[in-house]
Scaffold this active site. Structure first.
Site, PDB file in Angstrom:
ATOM      1  N   GLU A 135      -3.969  -0.552   3.325  1.00 25.78           N
ATOM      2  CA  GLU A 135      -3.264   0.681   3.670  1.00 25.78           C
ATOM      3  C   GLU A 135      -4.212   1.780   4.159  1.00 25.78           C
ATOM      4  OE1 GLU A 135      -0.127   1.572   0.904  1.00 25.78           O
ATOM      5  OE2 GLU A 135       0.222   3.535   1.809  1.00 25.78           O
TER       6      GLU A 135
ATOM      7  N   HIS B 259      10.258   6.253   1.961  1.00 26.05           N
ATOM      8  CA  HIS B 259      11.205   5.197   1.599  1.00 26.05           C
ATOM      9  C   HIS B 259      12.567   5.828   1.360  1.00 26.05           C
ATOM     10  CE1 HIS B 259      13.083   1.741  -0.165  1.00 26.05           C
ATOM     11  NE2 HIS B 259      12.018   1.011   0.133  1.00 26.05           N
TER      12      HIS B 259
ATOM     13  N   GLY C 233       8.464  -7.946  -1.431  1.00 23.63           N
ATOM     14  CA  GLY C 233       7.788  -9.187  -1.147  1.00 23.63           C
ATOM     15  C   GLY C 233       6.834  -9.147   0.017  1.00 23.63           C
TER      16      GLY C 233
ATOM     17  N   HIS D  30       6.077   7.047   0.888  1.00 20.74           N
ATOM     18  CA  HIS D  30       5.937   5.649   0.446  1.00 20.74           C
ATOM     19  C   HIS D  30       4.725   4.943   1.037  1.00 20.74           C
ATOM     20  CE1 HIS D  30       7.196   1.803  -1.033  1.00 20.74           C
ATOM     21  NE2 HIS D  30       7.381   1.295   0.174  1.00 20.74           N
TER      22      HIS D  30
ATOM     23  N   GLN E 293       7.519  -4.528  -4.758  1.00 17.63           N
ATOM     24  CA  GLN E 293       8.687  -5.202  -5.333  1.00 17.63           C
ATOM     25  C   GLN E 293       9.197  -6.298  -4.406  1.00 17.63           C
ATOM     26  OE1 GLN E 293      11.473  -1.980  -5.771  1.00 17.63           O
ATOM     27  NE2 GLN E 293      10.614  -1.311  -7.713  1.00 17.63           N
TER      28      GLN E 293
ATOM     29  N   ARG F   2       6.323   1.228   9.663  1.00 18.71           N
ATOM     30  CA  ARG F   2       6.040  -0.119   9.167  1.00 18.71           C
ATOM     31  C   ARG F   2       7.320  -0.901   8.911  1.00 18.71           C
ATOM     32  NH1 ARG F   2       5.091  -2.036   3.224  1.00 18.71           N
ATOM     33  NH2 ARG F   2       6.555  -0.346   2.918  1.00 18.71           N
TER      34      ARG F   2
ATOM     35  N   ASP G  61      -8.455   8.719  -0.688  1.00 19.02           N
ATOM     36  CA  ASP G  61      -9.917   8.850  -0.743  1.00 19.02           C
ATOM     37  C   ASP G  61     -10.615   8.123   0.406  1.00 19.02           C
ATOM     38  OD1 ASP G  61      -9.160   9.969  -3.134  1.00 19.02           O
ATOM     39  OD2 ASP G  61     -10.422   8.713  -4.399  1.00 19.02           O
TER      40      ASP G  61
ATOM     41  N   GLU H 200      14.973  -8.060   4.444  1.00 13.56           N
ATOM     42  CA  GLU H 200      14.883  -6.619   4.211  1.00 13.56           C
ATOM     43  C   GLU H 200      15.135  -5.901   5.529  1.00 13.56           C
ATOM     44  OE1 GLU H 200      12.042  -5.459   0.706  1.00 13.56           O
ATOM     45  OE2 GLU H 200      10.898  -6.516   2.200  1.00 13.56           O
TER      46      GLU H 200
ATOM     47  N   LYS I 224     -11.623   2.716  -8.712  1.00 16.29           N
ATOM     48  CA  LYS I 224     -11.736   4.005  -9.401  1.00 16.29           C
ATOM     49  C   LYS I 224     -11.044   4.092 -10.747  1.00 16.29           C
ATOM     50  CE  LYS I 224      -8.414   7.143  -7.207  1.00 16.29           C
ATOM     51  NZ  LYS I 224      -8.282   8.304  -6.347  1.00 16.29           N
TER      52      LYS I 224
ATOM     53  N   SER J  99      -9.424  -2.360  -5.507  1.00 18.81           N
ATOM     54  CA  SER J  99      -9.071  -3.671  -6.071  1.00 18.81           C
ATOM     55  C   SER J  99      -7.582  -3.973  -5.921  1.00 18.81           C
ATOM     56  CB  SER J  99      -9.497  -3.729  -7.537  1.00 18.81           C
ATOM     57  OG  SER J  99      -8.969  -2.622  -8.248  1.00 18.81           O
ATOM     58  N   GLY J 100      -6.988  -3.581  -4.791  1.00 21.69           N
ATOM     59  CA  GLY J 100      -5.629  -4.010  -4.465  1.00 21.69           C
ATOM     60  C   GLY J 100      -5.686  -5.301  -3.662  1.00 21.69           C
ATOM     61  N   VAL J 101      -4.578  -5.651  -3.036  1.00 19.10           N
ATOM     62  CA  VAL J 101      -4.531  -6.901  -2.274  1.00 19.10           C
ATOM     63  C   VAL J 101      -5.626  -6.946  -1.218  1.00 19.10           C
ATOM     64  CG1 VAL J 101      -2.801  -6.015  -0.613  1.00 19.10           C
ATOM     65  CG2 VAL J 101      -2.994  -8.460  -0.976  1.00 19.10           C
TER      66      VAL J 101
ATOM     67  N   ARG K 130      13.566   1.491   8.238  1.00 21.05           N
ATOM     68  CA  ARG K 130      13.470   2.529   7.196  1.00 21.05           C
ATOM     69  C   ARG K 130      13.596   3.950   7.718  1.00 21.05           C
ATOM     70  NH1 ARG K 130       8.924   0.085   3.234  1.00 21.05           N
ATOM     71  NH2 ARG K 130      10.362  -1.506   2.523  1.00 21.05           N
TER      72      ARG K 130
HETATM   73  C1  FAD Z   1       6.511   1.011  -5.254  1.00 25.37           C
HETATM   74  C2  FAD Z   1       5.944   0.273  -4.063  1.00 25.37           C
HETATM   75  C3  FAD Z   1       6.590  -0.858  -3.590  1.00 25.37           C
HETATM   76  C4  FAD Z   1       6.077  -1.543  -2.483  1.00 25.37           C
HETATM   77  N1  FAD Z   1       6.671  -2.696  -2.077  1.00 25.37           N
HETATM   78  C5  FAD Z   1       6.101  -3.428  -1.091  1.00 25.37           C
HETATM   79  C6  FAD Z   1       6.598  -4.692  -0.728  1.00 25.37           C
HETATM   80  O1  FAD Z   1       7.570  -5.189  -1.302  1.00 25.37           O
HETATM   81  N2  FAD Z   1       5.972  -5.377   0.262  1.00 25.37           N
HETATM   82  C7  FAD Z   1       4.885  -4.884   0.925  1.00 25.37           C
HETATM   83  O2  FAD Z   1       4.363  -5.553   1.819  1.00 25.37           O
HETATM   84  N3  FAD Z   1       4.380  -3.688   0.582  1.00 25.37           N
HETATM   85  C8  FAD Z   1       4.943  -2.958  -0.403  1.00 25.37           C
HETATM   86  N4  FAD Z   1       4.407  -1.761  -0.748  1.00 25.37           N
HETATM   87  C9  FAD Z   1       3.191  -1.304  -0.072  1.00 25.37           C
HETATM   88  C10 FAD Z   1       2.020  -2.125  -0.577  1.00 25.37           C
HETATM   89  O3  FAD Z   1       2.161  -2.324  -1.958  1.00 25.37           O
HETATM   90  C11 FAD Z   1       0.710  -1.424  -0.311  1.00 25.37           C
HETATM   91  O4  FAD Z   1       0.650  -0.987   1.015  1.00 25.37           O
HETATM   92  C12 FAD Z   1      -0.441  -2.379  -0.560  1.00 25.37           C
HETATM   93  O5  FAD Z   1      -0.361  -2.915  -1.863  1.00 25.37           O
HETATM   94  C13 FAD Z   1      -1.751  -1.658  -0.385  1.00 25.37           C
HETATM   95  O6  FAD Z   1      -2.777  -2.493  -0.794  1.00 25.37           O
HETATM   96  P1  FAD Z   1      -4.259  -1.966  -0.744  1.00 25.37           P
HETATM   97  O7  FAD Z   1      -5.108  -3.038  -1.278  1.00 25.37           O
HETATM   98  O8  FAD Z   1      -4.531  -1.417   0.589  1.00 25.37           O
HETATM   99  O9  FAD Z   1      -4.239  -0.689  -1.738  1.00 25.37           O
HETATM  100  P2  FAD Z   1      -3.914  -0.567  -3.293  1.00 25.37           P
HETATM  101  O10 FAD Z   1      -3.213  -1.745  -3.837  1.00 25.37           O
HETATM  102  O11 FAD Z   1      -3.279   0.761  -3.483  1.00 25.37           O
HETATM  103  O12 FAD Z   1      -5.347  -0.550  -3.936  1.00 25.37           O
HETATM  104  C14 FAD Z   1      -6.232   0.525  -3.702  1.00 25.37           C
HETATM  105  C15 FAD Z   1      -7.389   0.417  -4.651  1.00 25.37           C
HETATM  106  O13 FAD Z   1      -8.393   1.362  -4.318  1.00 25.37           O
HETATM  107  C16 FAD Z   1      -8.811   2.033  -5.496  1.00 25.37           C
HETATM  108  N5  FAD Z   1      -9.348   3.333  -5.095  1.00 25.37           N
HETATM  109  C17 FAD Z   1      -8.699   4.386  -4.543  1.00 25.37           C
HETATM  110  N6  FAD Z   1      -9.574   5.390  -4.296  1.00 25.37           N
HETATM  111  C18 FAD Z   1     -10.791   4.957  -4.694  1.00 25.37           C
HETATM  112  C19 FAD Z   1     -12.090   5.532  -4.718  1.00 25.37           C
HETATM  113  N7  FAD Z   1     -12.347   6.771  -4.286  1.00 25.37           N
HETATM  114  N8  FAD Z   1     -13.109   4.804  -5.225  1.00 25.37           N
HETATM  115  C20 FAD Z   1     -12.900   3.556  -5.700  1.00 25.37           C
HETATM  116  N9  FAD Z   1     -11.694   2.964  -5.707  1.00 25.37           N
HETATM  117  C21 FAD Z   1     -10.658   3.650  -5.203  1.00 25.37           C
HETATM  118  C22 FAD Z   1      -7.551   2.094  -6.333  1.00 25.37           C
HETATM  119  O14 FAD Z   1      -7.838   2.368  -7.686  1.00 25.37           O
HETATM  120  C23 FAD Z   1      -7.018   0.687  -6.097  1.00 25.37           C
HETATM  121  O15 FAD Z   1      -7.706  -0.264  -6.865  1.00 25.37           O
HETATM  122  C24 FAD Z   1       4.913  -1.059  -1.848  1.00 25.37           C
HETATM  123  C25 FAD Z   1       4.272   0.082  -2.321  1.00 25.37           C
HETATM  124  C26 FAD Z   1       4.775   0.753  -3.428  1.00 25.37           C
HETATM  125  C27 FAD Z   1       4.051   1.964  -3.935  1.00 25.37           C
END
Ligand code: FAD
Length: 537
Positions: free
Chosen positions: A376, A244, A58, A352, A56, A387, A223, A123, A44, A21-23, A293
């Protein structure tokens, strides 16, 4: 190979099962719904857990006056150090502005100038101001808030929290038609069950927890890469873990998630200094403190090794509106007794971002039919060996929409699920800390054949610590172990230095290595690899 678990006791169903449930997961859910399909979104922990809310700096998109997708493409390709998938980058930069506008239409509120124009900052690695931000330095929290609000309003999206996905389920033709999962505290849906769908999208985020210090939250245990590998999918670019450069140094015993000092702080004028107060980035790269980076992380590591110090310093005392521009970072520094408008901030690199993951095509399809990956967890190839800052939220937005388009046109009709009789694996939870310590030591920012060999033998030893007690901690430890083994395997194979992969014993970038390593599990839990040539951009 599959994770050891009990027999599934319940079944849930939807057209499409989305994991995470990320982006990436939330945007895929909304886009799939827009095609009239039903969605089961399982995640999860709590629905807002994950890296997204921590972002943070953007989102990068060519929206500013005079900026073009072509210029964004050029900066992305330079950062990627010759390994970007150019077709995927072209898709990212061309469809990025539209994806951001869709996000704004869904309710995300970005910072604006007094004139009403969206405020854009810069950036590392970007030659233009093209980073949208929200709440100063709380972009991810705003993206997460807006997407969650839209998902909650949609009755066609069922969300199940505290649902840890274990493995893919296939039909007799080898097509993925669901997942096994374990749900905590959901009544009739508690314990191990099955979520069946006509396709599965893995959006489980990163793997930073495989290292001892990371910016990633606790759920980032790789995972999705584990599920993909065990399902027979190919993964790529796993050696390119981005460290990072400016993560706050909290002392030699600090473990797990550490506070990030965004690159945007350097974008607003902060710079790195050593113990003697010398600015050392000016001699390293024309962009100085705003170099890509990997360049900055390597320069910091070199300085730390030369000076025998565990960190360098970030000097942001020249930024006059700290609390307004970077309220989250300011508060985080203050909680550790550092006032960034007055004090230098101790910083060191930490894990990171995973540039690699399950290798997907331009529509998010993995090499296994019915299995998609987004965000990701996926390797679209847009990041190559490194990246470019703020391209990852954008990648989630753009490729989620493409997956939905593909599903709307080609939604498979799988057959009945067949039971998985492959070998079961499960490790004891306590191996987790030993895995991350050994990975930081031998497969972190600096690597050699020798250090990787030591970590490889640690991992072989830890791999014998089997558990008979399935639980969340054991499943996560087992996934971390598999992902760690995969990183060590490919980092050993790639005998060159490129992007975020720094081999001290092979310090040059070699044209022979302008190819990505595709890795897969063989039937015995060992590895097989092939190469994918990457043409010149
Ligand atoms: C501190 C920080 C700052 C950042 N700043 C930036 C930025 O400014 N700009 C940018 O573009 N990127 C940035 N990033 C990177 C970016 O935030 C991530 O790459 C991006 O949010 C990933 O999105 P996602 O939906 O792939 O994963 P996530 O947002 O990590 O979501 C993953 C989801 O999967 C769920 N999950 C994991 N394993 C399981 C499982 N086995 N079963 C069910 N659910 C599971 C998790 O609970 C979560 O809901 C940053 C990252 C961090 C950590």
């Amino acid at each position: 190979m599959r994770l050891k678990t009990g027999t599934p006791g319940w079944t849930a169903q939807a057209d499409v099962v989305i994991v995470g449930s990320g982006v990436a997961g939330l945007t895929t859910a909304l886009q799939v719904r827009a095609k009239g399909l039903t969605v089961l979104l399982v995640t999860k922990a709590r629905v807002d857990e994950g890296s997204t809310k921590w972002a943070q700096g953007g989102i990068a998109a060519a929206l500013g006056p005079g900026d073009t997708p072509k210029e964004h493409e050029e900066d992305t390709l330079i950062a990627g150090a010759g390994l970007c998938d150019v077709a995927a980058v072209k898709v990212l930069v061309a469809q990025g502005p539209e994806a951001v506008r869709r996000l704004i239409a869904r309710g995300a509120v970005f910072d604006r100038e007094a004139t009403g124009e969206i405020s854009l900052t810069r950036e590392g690695g970007h030659h233009r101001n093209r980073i949208l931000h929200a709440g100063g330095d709380a972009t991810g929290a705003e993206v997460s808030r807006a997407l969650l609000a839209a998902v909650t309003e949609d009755a066609g999206i069922e969300v199940v929290e505290h649902a840890l996905v274990l493995d893919a389920i296939k039909d007799a033709q080898g097509r993925v038609c669901g997942v096994t999962l374990h749900v905590i505290g959901q009544g009739s849906r508690g314990g191990v069950g099955r979520a069946l769908g006509r396709a599965v999208v893995l959006a489980t985020g990163g793997l930073g927890q495989v290292y001892a210090q990371t910016t990633n939250p606790a759920v980032a245990t790789g995972d999705g890469v584990g599920v993909a590998l065990r399902a027979g999918a190919r993964v790529a670019d796993l050696e390119f873990v981005q460290f990072h450069p400016t993560v706050m140094w909290l002392g030699p015993t600090a473990r797990g998630q550490q506070p990030l000092i965004s690159e945007a702080v350097r974008g607003e004028g902060a710079f790195l200094v050593d113990d003697a107060g010398e600015r050392f980035m000016r001699d390293v790269h024309p962009l100085a403190d705003l170099a890509p980076r990997d360049v900055v992380a390597k320069a910091i590591m070199r300085k730390m090794l030369d000076t025998h110090r565990p960190h360098v310093w970030l000097d942001g005392r020249g930024i006059d509106n700290w609390q307004e521009r970077f309220p989250t970072i300011y508060a985080s520094c203050a909680s550790y007794g550092v006032n960034p408008s007055r004090d230098l901030i101790p910083v060191a690199p930490a894990a990171h971002y995973a540039s690699g993951g399950a290798r997907v095509d331009l529509n998010g399809r993995t090499s296994v039919p019915g299995l998609y990956a987004c965000g990701e967890t996926a390797c679209t190839g847009v990041h190559g060996a490194n990246r470019l800052a703020s391209n990852s939220l954008l990648e989630g937005l753009v490729f989620a929409a493409r997956i939905a388009d593909d599903l709307a046109e080609n939604l498979p009709t799988p057959g009945e699920p067949v039971s998985n009789t492959s070998k079961e694996v499960l490790l004891i939870p306590s191996v987790r800390d030993q895995i991350s310590a050994s990975m930081t030591q031998g497969a972190g920012v600096l690597r050699t054949a020798k250090s990787l060999g030591h970590t490889g033998s640690d991992l072989r030893r830890l791999g014998t610590q089997a558990s008979s007690e399935p639980c969340v901690e054991a499943w996560e430890a087992t996934n971390l172990h598999l992902v760690a083994r995969a990183i060590v395997e490919v980092a050993t194979i790639r005998e060159e230095t490129r992007g975020s992969h720094w081999r001290e014993d092979f310090p040059q970038t070699s044209p022979e290595w302008q190819k990505r390593i595709l890795l897969a599990l063989d039937g015995n839990g060992g590895w097989s690899h092939t190469f994918e040539l990457v043409p010149d951009a």
